[in-house]
Structure formats: structure tokens, C-alpha cells
Design a protein around this motif. Sequence first.
Motif, short mmCIF file in Angstrom:
data_model
loop_
_atom_site.label_atom_id
_atom_site.label_comp_id
_atom_site.label_asym_id
_atom_site.label_seq_id
_atom_site.Cartn_x
_atom_site.Cartn_y
_atom_site.Cartn_z
N GLY A 89 23.30 19.60 46.85
CA GLY A 89 23.15 20.78 46.01
C GLY A 89 21.72 21.06 45.59
O GLY A 89 21.38 22.20 45.25
N ALA A 90 20.87 20.05 45.62
CA ALA A 90 19.47 20.25 45.24
C ALA A 90 18.79 21.25 46.16
O ALA A 90 17.86 21.96 45.74
CB ALA A 90 18.73 18.91 45.28
N ILE A 91 19.24 21.34 47.42
CA ILE A 91 18.63 22.28 48.37
C ILE A 91 18.83 23.72 47.92
O ILE A 91 17.93 24.56 48.06
CB ILE A 91 19.22 22.08 49.78
CG1 ILE A 91 19.02 20.63 50.24
CG2 ILE A 91 18.59 23.04 50.78
CD1 ILE A 91 17.58 20.14 50.19
N PHE A 92 19.99 24.03 47.36
CA PHE A 92 20.25 25.39 46.88
C PHE A 92 19.24 25.77 45.81
O PHE A 92 18.70 26.90 45.82
CB PHE A 92 21.67 25.49 46.32
CG PHE A 92 22.00 26.83 45.73
CD1 PHE A 92 22.45 27.85 46.55
CD2 PHE A 92 21.84 27.08 44.37
CE1 PHE A 92 22.76 29.11 46.01
CE2 PHE A 92 22.14 28.32 43.83
CZ PHE A 92 22.60 29.33 44.65
N PHE A 248 26.89 23.90 42.38
CA PHE A 248 27.63 24.45 41.24
C PHE A 248 28.73 23.50 40.75
O PHE A 248 29.70 23.93 40.13
CB PHE A 248 28.21 25.81 41.60
CG PHE A 248 27.16 26.87 41.76
CD1 PHE A 248 26.62 27.51 40.65
CD2 PHE A 248 26.69 27.21 43.02
CE1 PHE A 248 25.64 28.48 40.80
CE2 PHE A 248 25.70 28.17 43.17
CZ PHE A 248 25.17 28.81 42.05
N ASN A 249 28.56 22.21 41.04
CA ASN A 249 29.46 21.18 40.53
C ASN A 249 30.90 21.37 40.97
O ASN A 249 31.84 21.04 40.25
CB ASN A 249 29.39 21.13 38.99
CG ASN A 249 29.81 19.78 38.45
OD1 ASN A 249 29.79 18.78 39.15
ND2 ASN A 249 30.21 19.74 37.18
N SER A 250 31.09 21.94 42.19
CA SER A 250 32.44 22.13 42.72
C SER A 250 32.78 21.09 43.78
O SER A 250 33.88 21.12 44.34
CB SER A 250 32.57 23.53 43.33
OG SER A 250 32.35 24.52 42.35
N GLU A 251 31.85 20.18 44.05
CA GLU A 251 32.08 19.10 45.01
C GLU A 251 32.30 17.81 44.23
O GLU A 251 31.36 17.26 43.65
CB GLU A 251 30.87 18.95 45.94
CG GLU A 251 30.97 17.82 46.95
CD GLU A 251 32.16 17.96 47.89
OE1 GLU A 251 32.79 16.94 48.19
OE2 GLU A 251 32.45 19.11 48.31
#
Length: 495
Positions: A89-92, A248-251
Motif C-alpha cells: 500500500g505504500a506505493i499508492f 486503504f486498510n482493506s487487505e
Amino acid sequence: MDELINSISNLVWSQALIALCGLAGLYFTIRLRFIQITQIKNMLRLLFSSQNSKEGITPFQAFSLAISGRVGTGNIIGVATAIAMGGPGAIFWMWIIAFIGSTSAFVEATLGQVYKQEVDGQYRGGPAYYIEKGLGIKWYAVLFAIITIISCGLLLPGIQSNSIYSSINNIIKVDIYHIAGIPFNIIGLIIIILLGIIIIGGVKRLGKTSELIVPFMAGAYIIMAIIIVAYHYERIPETLSLIVRSAFNSEPLYGGVFGYAIAWGVKRGIYSNEAGQGTAPHVAAAAEVRHPAEQGLVQAFSVYIDTLFVCTMTAFMILFTGKYNVNNPETTNQYITENLPGIDYTGFTQAAVSSHFPSFGNTFVAAALFFFAFTTIMAYYYYAETNITYIFQKKKNKKIYIWILRVGFLLATYYGTVKTAETAWAIGDIGVGTMAWVNVIAILLLSNVGIKVWNDYYKKRKKGIKKPDFDPKAIGINNALFWEKRINDLNKKQD
């Protein structure tokens, strides 16, 4: 000492700095009416314009020198670090800070051009110059200059040299010996010898060297990345989904690093693309252009090249091949994902490339990293020298201070090759973060100047003027002495 360095780094890179950089980029994006989308065609046109002079360098040379500062270890090891610390997610969040940060890059580069000066036959400029001339706050300008000299001259070079050493050490073991208590690293010695030859030649040699190396090194690396990404093209939707879900904390797997995804994405994004950091305005000011907004657009485009393209390619290579680990922030030496036992983030990209090209993958990445890091070190030297020139511009013996800088810079570069990667990056983060704090506040205070310059350029282009000239007095900008003299000279010629 390492604990102290990490504590200072965490203090500098608090949530306040992340919020400041993000909100500044969003503010400029709105005020400039999304130029990062609407002006892409114009950016490309300006990039390859051929204006030059004995005092300045071409826009493409300035772009190359800025890219040499941007495209470096941040694109290879920085991306890997973001994944290791914040998950996919850091890539986003690297993408987001690049998109909105490109307008911060436009403003700071434009201001660098507006308030540049001719010193000893060369164009000089940057935050120290626009803080003094634009804000009229001399002490704040000197503060930035001192911070930049320390950061670019002593703190940041070690990241690059350490990355060169680490990548080579991943291929062949390079022992560090101690002679009379002094660590001896042959890689470090080679780096500073080559670097010394180039930096003694001044900005012209730096610009020409970057112009030659940057297209070659970036092109070779990008071609390799495209080959690997194309091989896994069917995994692009799946990987994009993983990046967005994790952002977005969905994983569920990466829920424990959600906050770290934002923090490390922004942190490594700013380190990589330098938007708002205050380094790129130094080289932007050295370019020969007819209007300050032109180089602002060129520098905004360089953020795209760096993060939205090169960093994305690196991230895809790592994620497609699964060659990464994700640290568990709640425990020491444990991982949420551990696909590469015994290998830290300095080896992720090499492992990804080697999984497809086992015979030369490690060597190729090491070579690419050498060129990336070496040209970035060159750019850091230029930033530091520009601020030495600013502080001592009225001193007859300023060349002595430049030579002191050169010696200290080469020693700092060498020192990076004998330190651990974690310590080298923490030291560098202190430098980047401190510069960003001072510069982002300055460009926000000078935002109206940047907006005026853009509106002037945009209106003239809309009227059909293909090569607009810049008259600062006509739009209410004072202390732009270089441009005032230029417009007066043009008027005299017309008379």
C-alpha cells in the motif's frame, strides 16, 4: 548513536511534516488548476528546447541534473524500503504525493528562476535566494543555506554511496579492512576518486555529465523493467488491486502496517521525487529560459518520470516476482511476509531482476544503481556548492570554503560506504526532512508569486505568443533583479 539518529529522524518525519507536504501539494494543485494534467504536452515541448548561454545550461541539461538528483537509490532501494516498512500500500501513497507534489515542484522551480542571480559567470539560485529576495527574511535564507550545506554536503551522500557498496557486496563480498583504526573500503575509494574529478569541473561539467549519463542509465533500467512487467502483464490488475486494498486498510494481511503505508509512502516518495524538498530549484535556476514558468513546467514533469514511471516499474517488478519481505512493526526481526529469508530491502530489486535473468540480473541492477547513485551524489554536491556561494558571495576568499566543502563532501561520501544501510538512510532522512520543513513553509508564503508568474505565462500563451518574455515589474513582483535587467536590455535593443 544509531538509536539517537533514528530518534531524530522520527522526530523530523512526524505526521506534521507528512501533512504539511500533502496539504501544500493539494493547495498548489487547486490554485494552479491541475497543471500536472493540462500542461503535459507543453512540458514535453519545453523539455527539448535548446536555449543555452555561457552563463547557464539548457532546460534539458537542467532537467537531466534534476533527474540525476531524483532518479537514484530512491527508485530502487527507496521503493523496496517503502514496501518492506509499509507493505504494498505504500506505493499508492508514493503515487499520490508525486501527483500533488508535482505542483510544489513547479512553484519552487519557478521561484528559483524568478530570483536567480549571475555569480562569477554562472546562474545561481534556489530557496536561499528566493527566501531573501521574495520574503525579505535574510536569517531564514541563511538558515536554509546552512541546512542544505549540512544535508547535501554531509548527510545525504552516504545513502547513495552505501547503496552502491551494498549492491556490489550482494554480488561479490567486499571486505572492509581497518588500517590504523580507519576503515578501508576499496569501493568507497573508487567512488570519491571519480567524483572528485567531476565536481572540480563546476556546474558546466556536472550538467554535461548528467546529460550523457542520465538518458543512458534511465533508458537501460526502464527497458529491463518493461521486459519484466510485460512478462507478467496478466498480473497488473491483481497487483494494482493489492496496492489499493493495502493503501486503504482493506487487505487483512497488511492491516497492521496501514499507518506505516501512508508514512513510508510519503516519506520515500518525497525522498525520491524531491518535490518541495528545495533541492531542484538550484538546478532549475541554472537553466537558460525566456520565462520562469517554462523551467517550472519542466521540473514538474521530472516528478512524473521519477515516481509515476520509474518507481512504479520497480514496485511492479518486486511485487510481480514476490521478491520482498514486509516487516512486522510490533515485533523485532519478524515479518508479516517473508519471501526472501536473510535478505533486507537493499536486495529486493536485485532478487526480482535475477529471478528472470539469473546470469546477469544482480550485476545489471548493481550497474544501474551505480550510475543512479553516482549522478545523485553529483547533484547533491551542486546543491551544497550553490548555498556555499550564497552565504559567501561577497567574500573574496569564497573558493577556500568551496574547497573545504569538496573535502568534507568526499569524506562524507566515503563514510557512507562503511556504515550500515539503516544508519545511512536514517541520516539522509534527517537531511531531507529538515530541508522540506524550511522550504515548504517558504514556498507557501511565496505562493502568490508563483501563481502570478504562472498566470502571466498562461495568458501570454493563450494570446498566441509562442515564446513569452517575463517582465516582473509588470505583474507586481519586486527584487527579481536578473529579469529586470534582462527586460531593460531587451527594451533598449528594440529602441
